[in-house]
Design a protein around this motif. Sequence first.
Motif, PDB file in Angstrom:
ATOM      1  N   ARG A  78       0.821  -1.216   0.000  1.00  0.00           N
ATOM      2  CA  ARG A  78       0.000   0.000   0.000  1.00  0.00           C
ATOM      3  C   ARG A  78       0.855   1.267   0.000  1.00  0.00           C
ATOM      4  NH1 ARG A  78      -3.415  -3.657   2.957  1.00  0.00           N
ATOM      5  NH2 ARG A  78      -5.506  -3.623   2.108  1.00  0.00           N
ATOM      6  N   GLY A  79       2.150   1.118  -0.246  1.00  0.00           N
ATOM      7  CA  GLY A  79       3.032   2.273  -0.388  1.00  0.00           C
ATOM      8  C   GLY A  79       3.565   2.849   0.910  1.00  0.00           C
ATOM      9  N   VAL A  80       3.452   2.108   1.994  1.00  0.00           N
ATOM     10  CA  VAL A  80       3.951   2.585   3.289  1.00  0.00           C
ATOM     11  C   VAL A  80       5.398   2.132   3.465  1.00  0.00           C
ATOM     12  CG1 VAL A  80       3.652   2.446   5.794  1.00  0.00           C
ATOM     13  CG2 VAL A  80       1.644   2.508   4.312  1.00  0.00           C
ATOM     14  N   ASP A  81       6.267   3.063   3.868  1.00  0.00           N
ATOM     15  CA  ASP A  81       7.668   2.738   4.149  1.00  0.00           C
ATOM     16  C   ASP A  81       7.714   2.001   5.476  1.00  0.00           C
ATOM     17  OD1 ASP A  81      10.413   2.632   4.249  1.00  0.00           O
ATOM     18  OD2 ASP A  81      10.680   4.752   4.714  1.00  0.00           O
ATOM     19  N   CYS A  82       8.098   0.735   5.452  1.00  0.00           N
ATOM     20  CA  CYS A  82       8.049  -0.100   6.646  1.00  0.00           C
ATOM     21  C   CYS A  82       9.305  -0.963   6.740  1.00  0.00           C
ATOM     22  CB  CYS A  82       6.806  -0.996   6.602  1.00  0.00           C
ATOM     23  SG  CYS A  82       6.571  -2.010   8.067  1.00  0.00           S
ATOM     24  N   VAL A  83       9.760  -1.203   7.972  1.00  0.00           N
ATOM     25  CA  VAL A  83      10.890  -2.098   8.215  1.00  0.00           C
ATOM     26  C   VAL A  83      10.544  -3.020   9.381  1.00  0.00           C
ATOM     27  CG1 VAL A  83      12.664  -0.525   7.359  1.00  0.00           C
ATOM     28  CG2 VAL A  83      12.043  -0.472   9.767  1.00  0.00           C
ATOM     29  N   ILE A  84      11.232  -4.147   9.429  1.00  0.00           N
ATOM     30  CA  ILE A  84      11.115  -5.052  10.561  1.00  0.00           C
ATOM     31  C   ILE A  84      12.430  -4.974  11.310  1.00  0.00           C
ATOM     32  CG2 ILE A  84      10.702  -7.405  11.338  1.00  0.00           C
ATOM     33  CD1 ILE A  84       9.227  -7.930   8.711  1.00  0.00           C
ATOM     34  N   LEU A  85      12.358  -4.621  12.585  1.00  0.00           N
ATOM     35  CA  LEU A  85      13.562  -4.420  13.388  1.00  0.00           C
ATOM     36  C   LEU A  85      13.966  -5.717  14.090  1.00  0.00           C
ATOM     37  CD1 LEU A  85      11.819  -1.669  13.342  1.00  0.00           C
ATOM     38  CD2 LEU A  85      13.307  -0.984  15.160  1.00  0.00           C
ATOM     39  N   ALA A  86      15.258  -5.990  14.097  1.00  0.00           N
ATOM     40  CA  ALA A  86      15.782  -7.129  14.848  1.00  0.00           C
ATOM     41  C   ALA A  86      15.821  -6.728  16.321  1.00  0.00           C
ATOM     42  CB  ALA A  86      17.169  -7.496  14.346  1.00  0.00           C
ATOM     43  N   PRO A  87      15.060  -7.404  17.188  1.00  0.00           N
ATOM     44  CA  PRO A  87      14.961  -6.989  18.598  1.00  0.00           C
ATOM     45  C   PRO A  87      16.302  -6.949  19.326  1.00  0.00           C
ATOM     46  CG  PRO A  87      13.326  -8.666  18.093  1.00  0.00           C
ATOM     47  CD  PRO A  87      14.211  -8.549  16.892  1.00  0.00           C
ATOM     48  N   THR A  88      17.219  -7.819  18.983  1.00  0.00           N
ATOM     49  CA  THR A  88      18.501  -7.869  19.684  1.00  0.00           C
ATOM     50  C   THR A  88      19.396  -6.684  19.366  1.00  0.00           C
ATOM     51  OG1 THR A  88      19.405  -9.253  17.932  1.00  0.00           O
ATOM     52  CG2 THR A  88      18.512 -10.379  19.871  1.00  0.00           C
ATOM     53  N   THR A  89      19.087  -5.953  18.299  1.00  0.00           N
ATOM     54  CA  THR A  89      19.932  -4.827  17.907  1.00  0.00           C
ATOM     55  C   THR A  89      19.393  -3.483  18.388  1.00  0.00           C
ATOM     56  OG1 THR A  89      18.804  -4.507  15.786  1.00  0.00           O
ATOM     57  CG2 THR A  89      20.650  -6.055  15.823  1.00  0.00           C
ATOM     58  N   MET A  90      18.202  -3.472  18.959  1.00  0.00           N
ATOM     59  CA  MET A  90      17.575  -2.224  19.383  1.00  0.00           C
ATOM     60  C   MET A  90      18.093  -1.763  20.733  1.00  0.00           C
ATOM     61  SD  MET A  90      13.659  -3.103  18.258  1.00  0.00           S
ATOM     62  CE  MET A  90      13.025  -1.950  19.426  1.00  0.00           C
ATOM     63  N   GLN A  91      18.180  -0.440  20.886  1.00  0.00           N
ATOM     64  CA  GLN A  91      18.534   0.120  22.194  1.00  0.00           C
ATOM     65  C   GLN A  91      17.283   0.109  23.061  1.00  0.00           C
ATOM     66  OE1 GLN A  91      20.148   4.021  21.580  1.00  0.00           O
ATOM     67  NE2 GLN A  91      22.084   3.232  20.819  1.00  0.00           N
ATOM     68  N   VAL A  92      17.461  -0.258  24.327  1.00  0.00           N
ATOM     69  CA  VAL A  92      16.339  -0.305  25.264  1.00  0.00           C
ATOM     70  C   VAL A  92      16.736   0.478  26.509  1.00  0.00           C
ATOM     71  CG1 VAL A  92      14.788  -1.790  26.573  1.00  0.00           C
ATOM     72  CG2 VAL A  92      15.709  -2.593  24.402  1.00  0.00           C
ATOM     73  N   ASP A 105       6.545  -0.048  24.552  1.00  0.00           N
ATOM     74  CA  ASP A 105       7.250  -0.789  23.494  1.00  0.00           C
ATOM     75  C   ASP A 105       7.130  -0.066  22.153  1.00  0.00           C
ATOM     76  OD1 ASP A 105       8.047  -2.710  25.291  1.00  0.00           O
ATOM     77  OD2 ASP A 105       6.525  -4.177  24.692  1.00  0.00           O
ATOM     78  N   ALA A 106       5.923   0.435  21.848  1.00  0.00           N
ATOM     79  CA  ALA A 106       5.718   1.173  20.600  1.00  0.00           C
ATOM     80  C   ALA A 106       6.578   2.440  20.572  1.00  0.00           C
ATOM     81  CB  ALA A 106       4.245   1.514  20.416  1.00  0.00           C
ATOM     82  N   LEU A 107       6.637   3.136  21.698  1.00  0.00           N
ATOM     83  CA  LEU A 107       7.469   4.343  21.790  1.00  0.00           C
ATOM     84  C   LEU A 107       8.945   3.998  21.607  1.00  0.00           C
ATOM     85  CD1 LEU A 107       7.952   7.335  22.334  1.00  0.00           C
ATOM     86  CD2 LEU A 107       7.856   6.828  24.791  1.00  0.00           C
ATOM     87  N   ASN A 108       9.392   2.919  22.230  1.00  0.00           N
ATOM     88  CA  ASN A 108      10.788   2.504  22.104  1.00  0.00           C
ATOM     89  C   ASN A 108      11.129   2.161  20.651  1.00  0.00           C
ATOM     90  OD1 ASN A 108      13.403   1.751  23.170  1.00  0.00           O
ATOM     91  ND2 ASN A 108      12.789  -0.353  22.736  1.00  0.00           N
ATOM     92  N   ILE A 109      10.227   1.486  19.970  1.00  0.00           N
ATOM     93  CA  ILE A 109      10.450   1.152  18.561  1.00  0.00           C
ATOM     94  C   ILE A 109      10.524   2.435  17.736  1.00  0.00           C
ATOM     95  CG2 ILE A 109       9.425   0.037  16.527  1.00  0.00           C
ATOM     96  CD1 ILE A 109       8.236  -2.056  18.571  1.00  0.00           C
ATOM     97  N   ALA A 110       9.617   3.378  18.007  1.00  0.00           N
ATOM     98  CA  ALA A 110       9.615   4.658  17.282  1.00  0.00           C
ATOM     99  C   ALA A 110      10.916   5.421  17.511  1.00  0.00           C
ATOM    100  CB  ALA A 110       8.417   5.501  17.710  1.00  0.00           C
ATOM    101  N   LYS A 111      11.410   5.430  18.753  1.00  0.00           N
ATOM    102  CA  LYS A 111      12.669   6.128  19.051  1.00  0.00           C
ATOM    103  C   LYS A 111      13.846   5.463  18.343  1.00  0.00           C
ATOM    104  CE  LYS A 111      11.528   8.261  23.483  1.00  0.00           C
ATOM    105  NZ  LYS A 111      11.824   8.282  24.930  1.00  0.00           N
ATOM    106  N   ASN A 112      13.855   4.144  18.285  1.00  0.00           N
ATOM    107  CA  ASN A 112      14.910   3.432  17.562  1.00  0.00           C
ATOM    108  C   ASN A 112      14.849   3.742  16.074  1.00  0.00           C
ATOM    109  OD1 ASN A 112      16.710   1.278  19.070  1.00  0.00           O
ATOM    110  ND2 ASN A 112      14.766   1.359  20.144  1.00  0.00           N
ATOM    111  N   LEU A 113      13.641   3.817  15.526  1.00  0.00           N
ATOM    112  CA  LEU A 113      13.484   4.185  14.108  1.00  0.00           C
ATOM    113  C   LEU A 113      14.038   5.581  13.854  1.00  0.00           C
ATOM    114  CD1 LEU A 113       9.891   2.921  13.251  1.00  0.00           C
ATOM    115  CD2 LEU A 113      11.987   2.240  12.106  1.00  0.00           C
ATOM    116  N   ALA A 114      13.708   6.509  14.748  1.00  0.00           N
ATOM    117  CA  ALA A 114      14.139   7.905  14.591  1.00  0.00           C
ATOM    118  C   ALA A 114      15.651   8.040  14.671  1.00  0.00           C
ATOM    119  CB  ALA A 114      13.471   8.787  15.641  1.00  0.00           C
ATOM    120  N   SER A 115      16.272   7.294  15.575  1.00  0.00           N
ATOM    121  CA  SER A 115      17.722   7.426  15.769  1.00  0.00           C
ATOM    122  C   SER A 115      18.530   6.503  14.848  1.00  0.00           C
ATOM    123  CB  SER A 115      18.080   7.125  17.224  1.00  0.00           C
ATOM    124  OG  SER A 115      17.838   5.768  17.527  1.00  0.00           O
TER     125      SER A 115
END
Length: 160
Positions: A78-92, A105-115
């Motif tokens: 549908r034209g949405v820019d999307c990625v699947i994040l590897a959980p072990t590589t994300m900053q928590v 969890d959603a906020l943490n994923i968003a912050k990882n996407l932004a950074s």
Amino acid sequence: MKSILSVGMDVHKNSFSLCAYDGYTGEIVSESTFASDVKLVIKFIEALKSRYENDVEIKCGYEAGCLGYSLYKLLTARGVDCVILAPTTMQVSAKNKMVKNDRMDALNIAKNLASGSYKTVYIPDEEDVEIKEYIRMIHDFKKELKRVKQEICAFVLRHG
């Protein structure tokens, strides 16, 4: 200047929690939790675009997990820019480890996407999927063959 929003999605079988985060200002722009339906995700993204009068770039992402690649494929189709994040590589953050809920969890994923502090999961193409299915089929046949051999051996043993 175009705004860049990161939409973190904490996805489960029955519900999605979304958090739109502006990495430049550090502001949570919008949050929502709803049934697991891709149409509702699209509606959430369209509402963000209309709020910014389409002068926004949106990047969505979710952790690899139970949904596999299905949500990714539906969104990108549908034209949405999307990625699947590897959980072990994300900053928590330490706070997120102590207070564990879908919203955080959603906020943490968003912050990882932004950074950009994550690695993406490899998305298999059609050929990869076909090979995987073929290997699964061979494994299933071998298992079935072993079971049948055991039944025949037991039958022969019972009848001398």
